[in-house]
Design a protein around this motif. Structure first.
Motif, PDB file in Angstrom:
ATOM      1  N   THR A 142      -6.069   8.868 -15.929  1.00  0.00           N
ATOM      2  CA  THR A 142      -5.499   8.318 -14.694  1.00  0.00           C
ATOM      3  C   THR A 142      -4.456   7.260 -14.988  1.00  0.00           C
ATOM      4  OG1 THR A 142      -7.615   8.722 -13.559  1.00  0.00           O
ATOM      5  CG2 THR A 142      -6.058   7.242 -12.480  1.00  0.00           C
ATOM      6  N   SER A 146      -0.506   7.533 -13.946  1.00  0.00           N
ATOM      7  CA  SER A 146       0.166   6.470 -13.207  1.00  0.00           C
ATOM      8  C   SER A 146       1.498   6.112 -13.855  1.00  0.00           C
ATOM      9  CB  SER A 146      -0.739   5.235 -13.139  1.00  0.00           C
ATOM     10  OG  SER A 146      -0.099   4.173 -12.467  1.00  0.00           O
ATOM     11  N   ILE A 147       1.499   6.037 -15.186  1.00  0.00           N
ATOM     12  CA  ILE A 147       2.727   5.718 -15.927  1.00  0.00           C
ATOM     13  C   ILE A 147       3.701   6.904 -15.866  1.00  0.00           C
ATOM     14  CG2 ILE A 147       3.672   5.180 -18.209  1.00  0.00           C
ATOM     15  CD1 ILE A 147       0.937   3.846 -18.838  1.00  0.00           C
ATOM     16  N   GLY A 150       5.056   7.398 -12.387  1.00  0.00           N
ATOM     17  CA  GLY A 150       5.596   6.177 -11.815  1.00  0.00           C
ATOM     18  C   GLY A 150       4.946   5.827 -10.493  1.00  0.00           C
ATOM     19  N   MET A 151       3.641   6.054 -10.407  1.00  0.00           N
ATOM     20  CA  MET A 151       2.905   5.822  -9.162  1.00  0.00           C
ATOM     21  C   MET A 151       1.980   4.623  -9.309  1.00  0.00           C
ATOM     22  SD  MET A 151       1.914   9.736  -8.147  1.00  0.00           S
ATOM     23  CE  MET A 151       1.366   9.275  -6.508  1.00  0.00           C
ATOM     24  N   ASN A 152       1.786   3.912  -8.209  1.00  0.00           N
ATOM     25  CA  ASN A 152       0.876   2.766  -8.196  1.00  0.00           C
ATOM     26  C   ASN A 152      -0.546   3.256  -7.909  1.00  0.00           C
ATOM     27  OD1 ASN A 152      -0.473   0.372  -7.968  1.00  0.00           O
ATOM     28  ND2 ASN A 152       0.731  -0.429  -6.273  1.00  0.00           N
ATOM     29  N   LEU A 153      -1.313   3.456  -8.975  1.00  0.00           N
ATOM     30  CA  LEU A 153      -2.697   3.907  -8.833  1.00  0.00           C
ATOM     31  C   LEU A 153      -3.666   2.792  -9.222  1.00  0.00           C
ATOM     32  CD1 LEU A 153      -2.363   7.480 -10.425  1.00  0.00           C
ATOM     33  CD2 LEU A 153      -2.271   6.870  -8.003  1.00  0.00           C
ATOM     34  N   ILE A 154      -3.214   1.539  -9.012  1.00  0.00           N
ATOM     35  CA  ILE A 154      -3.980   0.394  -9.495  1.00  0.00           C
ATOM     36  C   ILE A 154      -5.379   0.328  -8.883  1.00  0.00           C
ATOM     37  CG2 ILE A 154      -3.037  -1.181  -7.760  1.00  0.00           C
ATOM     38  CD1 ILE A 154      -3.924  -2.012 -11.422  1.00  0.00           C
ATOM     39  N   THR A 158      -8.626   0.560 -11.125  1.00  0.00           N
ATOM     40  CA  THR A 158      -9.595  -0.535 -11.068  1.00  0.00           C
ATOM     41  C   THR A 158     -10.991  -0.007 -10.748  1.00  0.00           C
ATOM     42  OG1 THR A 158      -7.895  -2.087 -10.330  1.00  0.00           O
ATOM     43  CG2 THR A 158     -10.182  -2.707  -9.935  1.00  0.00           C
TER      44      THR A 158
END
Length: 201
Positions: A142, A146-147, A150-154, A158
């Motif tokens: 995951t 995300s990298i 280029g998606m914000n999967l923070i 977490t």
């Protein structure tokens, strides 16, 4: 608390982790993938990594090859892990297309390498946590997705990190593994994903 920690071992069972990885991939991939293709891939993953292993588990239990789903002893792990490796090879060969879904292909290849590593360790009477292998592999995959996209999967990342901690706590609470076995499982799950990410990131 006992019920919660016991539930964690089932909710985050290693058999479910390939499916979780596939769902995360198809949910995150920005490229267009026809819905019928997604459904077919997910169905294939469910059959090969969940349904067939469950059937094989009851078969192995009926012939006395294993005694419980926990696979408490190192000896009992050998056959289930070998069968799981064979099923993953089928998934890689027949269900996941490297040309259309390279990220997912290398995720499953990494999981296969993790299982093969576990089998190798069994030969030396070493038991790594399969639960930790599963959840740590999905977490690393995951992060890479995300990298890559280029998606914000923070929030998802977490949550998965918290899940790693919950799985480790659950396994320790029920004395299913030692600290070393959990660390080994964590590393065996992450390292193949981290290594293979070079082929698609």
């Amino acid at each position: 608390m006992n019920f919660f920690l016991k539930s964690i071992s089932y909710i985050l069972h290693p058999l479910l982790m390939p499916l979780v990885g596939a769902i995360i991939y198809f949910s995150a991939a920005p490229r267009f993938i026809p819905e019928n293709i997604v459904q077919a891939k997910i169905f294939g993953v469910v059959v090969m990594t969940i349904l067939i292993p469950i059937v094989l588990f009851f078969f192995l239990k009926s012939i006395g090859a294993i005694t419980s789903v926990r696979l408490a002893t190192v000896k009992q792990r050998k056959i289930p892990l070998l069968l799981q490796a064979l099923l993953l090879i089928v998934v890689i060969k027949l269900i996941v297309d490297i040309y259309h879904h390279p990220e997912l292909y290398f995720f499953f290849l990494g999981v296969l390498f993790s299982i093969l590593t576990s089998i190798f360790m069994v030969l030396f009477n070493v038991k790594a946590s399969i639960h930790m292998i599963g959840i740590s592999a999905v977490t690393m995959f995951t992060i890479a997705l995300s990298i890559h996209f280029g998606m914000n999967l923070i929030l998802l990342i977490t949550s998965l990190m918290i899940a790693n901690g919950l799985v480790a706590t659950s396994r320790l609470h029920y004395k299913a593994h030692t600290n070393l076995e959990l660390i080994l499982g964590f590393l065996i799950g992450i390292i193949p994903q981290l290594t293979l990410v070079n082929f698609w990131l």
